[in-house]
Design an enzyme around this catalytic site. Structure first.
Site, PDB file in Angstrom:
ATOM      1  N   ASN A 173      88.307  54.478  12.828  1.00 24.37           N
ATOM      2  CA  ASN A 173      88.716  55.673  12.082  1.00 24.37           C
ATOM      3  C   ASN A 173      87.540  56.336  11.553  1.00 24.37           C
ATOM      4  OD1 ASN A 173      87.915  55.094   9.065  1.00 24.37           O
ATOM      5  ND2 ASN A 173      88.954  53.229   9.661  1.00 24.37           N
ATOM      6  N   CYS A 174      87.756  57.553  11.232  1.00 26.86           N
ATOM      7  CA  CYS A 174      86.641  58.247  10.524  1.00 26.86           C
ATOM      8  C   CYS A 174      87.136  58.736   9.247  1.00 26.86           C
ATOM      9  CB  CYS A 174      86.438  59.666  11.259  1.00 26.86           C
ATOM     10  SG  CYS A 174      86.002  59.457  12.756  1.00 26.86           S
ATOM     11  N   VAL A 175      88.464  58.992   8.793  1.00 26.65           N
ATOM     12  CA  VAL A 175      88.728  59.150   7.521  1.00 26.65           C
ATOM     13  C   VAL A 175      87.964  60.267   6.990  1.00 26.65           C
ATOM     14  CG1 VAL A 175      89.647  58.181   5.280  1.00 26.65           C
ATOM     15  CG2 VAL A 175      88.708  56.768   7.043  1.00 26.65           C
ATOM     16  N   SER A 176      87.175  60.180   5.765  1.00 31.10           N
ATOM     17  CA  SER A 176      86.224  61.220   5.632  1.00 31.10           C
ATOM     18  C   SER A 176      84.932  60.505   5.693  1.00 31.10           C
ATOM     19  CB  SER A 176      86.417  61.826   4.121  1.00 31.10           C
ATOM     20  OG  SER A 176      87.326  62.637   3.932  1.00 31.10           O
TER      21      SER A 176
END
Lengths: 66, 351, 423
Positions: free
Chosen positions: C236-239
């Site tokens: 993931n990168c999410v924020s």
């Protein structure tokens, strides 16, 4: 106003007074696992539930499960 | 060479200025030279370092009933004295006086750029209105607390007058303003967490780094009595926008909301609409934007006469790391537009 | 389960004819690395650049950061179930190139990628300004779907990190760290569990647990050593600010700190992993199961961490409430989204039981950063990534962004030293 959202605890925390639980975060009024016509039916029923909630007098925060 | 004294202007209501009680509560703002009433022990506490050069006085009722004019007059009166600090009160439990103190401080700070401070009891209704913009020192709940309030106020006025930095609320003795400020500290979050847990397990005192937030409650709106003739509007925080995101609503920390016309649109399709919300898997919303903004369902219900009309405009923002302050701003603005358009009800969808 | 981490300290990174370690420098054979990266035909091209601490370099947009490691002995392979063979990991010896990192860069997939400044005021906000970075820039084939793009980049990152790690298989380590949950005889030491919530919310919001999508998991028990061999991989990168990069997973600071105090101030009994799903019922089920596990293993205290913000705050609060209701004391680690002025409520949800919270900072704080002499990747995405906005790229290439866009700035594992105080 009625809030249609999946994460009811947050809706309650931030103070919505009429809440209708939705399906899931990325598709609150949909379900990609259902065939198209069933999904549309699901959405229609959720919206009908939301409209019913708008017609109910509430004094405190109310979650419309049914 | 002797340092110049820092200059202070003090704000009082008609009672503390010795003009009169409730009967004189409607006097408009006036100026008195030097320190007056509680300003006298305050001046004593400031000693030789600072001077109360003038006192602004206004009647509590006048202020409450003419806030804009009163605030303007206060700012006008304070300005020529070019003070280094503006101090108001202490107001203790007096609500109108508290508001006058808070509003005056806020305006002097904003319009004249002068450091300000006031003081009141924690249950004064003015506290929550002004604590974010203005330093407020806690006092007791009656004028019997004057003897304790004065040195506390003097200490703060002195710091402001000398241009010293104001530290944490618990160190400096002011009501926490609810403003979070980042800083680097000596230990990692993980180290601090284990330490805090060990203290908690031992029953030793510890201080949470983040007290749980409190959210406002709003009264519920009345129910719609006749849905068949009602105009219902759609609003979403799910980021459904016309393809290309023409108004460039940000994927996170949205700085705006947008309004789009859906008159004649029966269905949201991927060739015309998309999501711009960066906080959820966009695949499903991009395949069928109705899954977030249920336009097709609303249109069907409108055609069947279940609702009178689906409002021609919908409103959208992105609810991803949106600050509460901005959310409130957007909500108010959208509500005003909907009210002006005589919309009867809103379905707000969130992701 | 006893794991030795053989630490090889890397002070520099250079291109070379062979990929080897010599006197603390990691030499990288560029062509071999690129060929390995491009083994996936979903990728059309790749490039490699190096970035060292203190250099006038900005790397953007970054997806993941991975620490090169290699299994020298012990069962299983690194990143089991993802690129390594499936098997329980966390024992034997694993060598680590400490001070080096493989960074995946390239056209953005979503809004959530971030950046790393190797010098300047932005450097202190990311741990990766301190690592010698091998930046792998990856280009997808035309028309590649986002899910496939994410998978291709994730796997290429892991593949190349393992390749780099192999270079230190036979190198004598500078230091040996031993991780073993030795039996605790002092019964007065409190039994502490670590509740590790993994993000599992869909494209660019996923985490892989022994190769399985964390969405599908029910809470389970993990020996802390398992994460050190890559049992948990980021998808993931999410924020960027609060993404647990694979590097963060490998170096989980809560696990490190609990180990450090084990046998002295506490009895570290293990890790309960749970997930962060997108439906209310999943959140209820996972928090029910996770809290029950914490109780069943006899914990007296628990540290709870989450990834992301917004709806995961609900999971965190559910976990806190349910665990406290079992009579077990909790501490939470979280970042804040208090708005740019710091004046908004920082969390989306709250319970009164959450009375012991560590804050790792307000992600909305805006920072102004100077232009960097060299950009690895592309600066333009700064305006669309989370924390960026129209006008974030200033004339001359400086940045005006929220720290939300900086890799690891508010990592909720408590990796860094940033906090927020109330004024």
């Amino acid at each position: 106003m009625v809030h249609v959202a999946s994460i009811v605890p947050i809706s309650l925390t931030v103070g919505a007074n009429r809440i209708v639980p939705a399906v899931a975060i990325p598709h609150p009024l949909g379900n990609p696992e259902l065939p198209e016509d069933e999904e549309r039916e699901l959405r229609l029923n959720l919206v009908k539930k939301a409209l019913r909630a708008l017609q109910v007098e509430v004094e405190k925060q109310t979650v419309f499960e049914e | 060479m002797a340092d110049k004294k820092y200059r202070v202007v003090h704000y009082l209501n008609q009672f503390y200025a010795g003009i009169g009680g409730e009967a004189k509560a409607n006097i408009p703002p006036l100026m008195k030279e030097g320190a007056v009433g509680p300003g006298i022990p305050l001046q004593q506490a400031l000693g030789e370092e600072g001077e109360i050069v003038a006192t602004v006085v206004c009647g509590d009722s006048y202020f409450a009933e003419n806030i804009e004019a009163a605030v303007e007059k206060v700012v006008e009166s304070v300005s020529p004295y070019k003070p280094d600090v503006f101090v108001a009160g202490p107001a203790f439990t007096a609500g109108r006086y508290g508001i006058a103190c808070g509003a005056s401080c806020s305006a002097v700070s904003e319009k004249l750029g002068i450091p300000v401070v006031t003081a009141m009891y924690e249950e004064n209704p003015a506290l929550d209105l002004y604590r974010k913009e203005v330093y407020v020192i806690p006092t007791a709940n009656s004028v019997r607390g004057m003897k304790e309030a004065i040195p506390k106020m003097a200490g703060f006025v002195r710091k402001l007058g000398l241009g010293q930095e104001i530290g944490l609320p618990q160190e400096e003795g002011y009501f926490p303003r609810g403003i979070r400020v980042n800083q680097f500290v000596g230990r990692t979050g993980a180290e601090r967490a284990v330490d805090m847990l060990l203290s908690k397990l031992e029953g030793e005192p510890f201080q949470t780094e983040y007290p749980m937030p409190i959210f406002e409650r709003v009264p519920a709106s009345p129910a719609i009595s006749d849905l068949r003739s009602a105009t219902i509007a759609l609003v979403t925080s799910g980021g459904i926008v016309p393809l290309g995101n023409p108004d460039r609503i940000e994927a996170a920390s949205a700085s705006k909301f947008a309004e789009y016309n859906i008159a004649g649109v029966d269905d949201l399709t991927p060739d015309a609409y998309q999501t711009c919300h960066g906080g959820y898997d966009p695949t499903y919303a991009n395949d069928d934007p109705d899954r977030v903004l249920p336009l097709d369902a609303m249109r069907a219900l409108e055609k069947d006469g279940i609702i009178g009309k689906l409002y021609d405009l919908y409103y959208v923002t992105v609810g991803n790391a949106t600050s509460v302050a901005n959310s409130q701003k957007f909500g108010k603005a959208i509500a005003e537009k909907l009210k002006a358009a005589a919309v009867d009800g809103v379905i707000l969808t969130s992701t | 389960m006893r794991l030795e981490l053989g630490v090889i300290k890397i002070k520099d990174v250079q291109f070379g004819e062979e990929t080897i370690i010599k006197n603390g420098t990691l030499y990288v054979n560029k062509n071999e690395l690129l060929a390995l990266a491009l083994q996936d035909d979903r990728l059309s091209g790749a490039d490699v650049e190096l970035a060292r601490p203190g250099e006038d370099v900005r790397i953007i947009p970054v997806k993941d950061v991975i620490e090169p490691r290699v299994k020298v002995s012990g069962s299983g392979e690194l990143f089991p179930g993802v690129i390594g063979k499936m098997g329980t990991v966390g024992s034997g010896r694993t060598n680590v190139l400490r001070g080096a990192a493989l960074v995946t860069v390239g056209r953005i997939i979503g809004y959530q990628e971030g950046f790393i400044d190797m010098t300047g005021p932005g450097a202190q906000y990311s741990p990766f300004s301190q690592t010698n970075n091998v930046a792998l820039i990856l280009h997808p084939i035309d028309g590649l779907a986002p899910h496939a793009h994410e998978a291709a980049v994730r796997l290429a990152g892991l593949r190349t990190a393992v390749y780099l790690g192999k270079a230190c298989k036979d190198v004598a380590p500078d230091e040996l760290e031993v991780y073993e949950l030795s039996p605790v005889t002092d019964t007065t030491l409190p039994r502490v569990a670590y509740v590790h919530a993994l993000l599992s919310e869909g494209l660019l919001h996923d985490t892989w647990f022994y190769g399985v999508d964390a969405k599908k998991l029910l809470p389970t028990l993990l020996h802390p050593n398992e994460v050190m061999d890559g049992a948990i991989v980021s998808g993931n990168c999410v924020s960027a600010c609060d993404k647990h990069t694979t590097y963060h997973h490998l170096n989980n600071p809560v696990i490190k700190e609990l180990y450090r105090r084990h046998g002295k101030a506490l009895n570290f009994i293990g890790v309960v992993t749970t997930n962060l799903n997108v439906t209310l019922i999943d959140k209820e089920r996972s928090s029910d199961c996770a809290s029950k596990l914490v109780k069943l293993v006899g914990a007296e205290g628990a540290i709870i961490t989450e990834e992301g913000f917004g709806n995961p705050d609900t999971d965190m609060m559910m976990l806190c409430k349910k665990i406290e209701e079992y009579g077990i004391k909790t501490v939470l680690i979280t970042d804040e989204y208090a708005g740019r002025d710091g004046g908004s409520q920082s969390l989306a949800d709250a319970v009164p039981q959450a009375d012991a919270v560590i804050s790792v900072g307000n992600a909305n704080e805006v920072i102004t950063l100077p232009p960097m002499k060299h950009i690895i990747g592309d600066l333009k995405p700064a305006e669309v990534i989370a924390g960026g906005f129209v006008g974030s790229v200033t004339a001359g290439g400086g940045l005006n962004v929220e720290i939300q866009a900086i890799m690891g700035s508010t990592c909720q594992l408590g990796f860094g030293k940033l906090t927020a105080r109330g004024y």
